[in-house]
Design a protein around this motif. Sequence first.
Motif: not given
Length: 141
Positions: A67-73, A89-94, A99-104
């Motif tokens: 369920n990885f997705r990029f957003h606010d591009l 920004k991106a987020e997904g489940l590892i 664990r939730l992965y949230q990244q800029d």
Amino acid sequence: MTMNTAEQLLHLHFETFVNDHERWKTLIADDLVWELPFAPALGHPARLSGRDQVLNHVGWFVGAVENFRFHDLKVHPGAAPSEASAEVKAEGLIKPTGRLYQQDYVLFVRVENGKLAFIREYFDPVRAAIALDAPIPALAS
């Protein structure tokens, strides 16, 4: 319409990197150089050179996320059509850690012959280490 400007390819990069990885592979040059200046903090290489190194390195990530997705591009054109930058920004489940992965991310790209030939990607390695439950070798020294 041929997608060959850096701005267009950056949009396609984020649309296809995880969701249509086979299509993403068609966007990159055989001699792609992908620089990851903060990756050594995780024990990963700072520079990937050529299609094989890139695909080997990014393949594990694509397989490890759900369920990885990029957003606010936000894509910013460069001084020439062959250059652009992006903030996303991106987020997904590892999957291995749950664990939730949230990244800029911030990326700078250059296009040659209609393909991504150069990528420089900045991200927070601490966020990645926490989500991956990975040690940060840079802290051990």
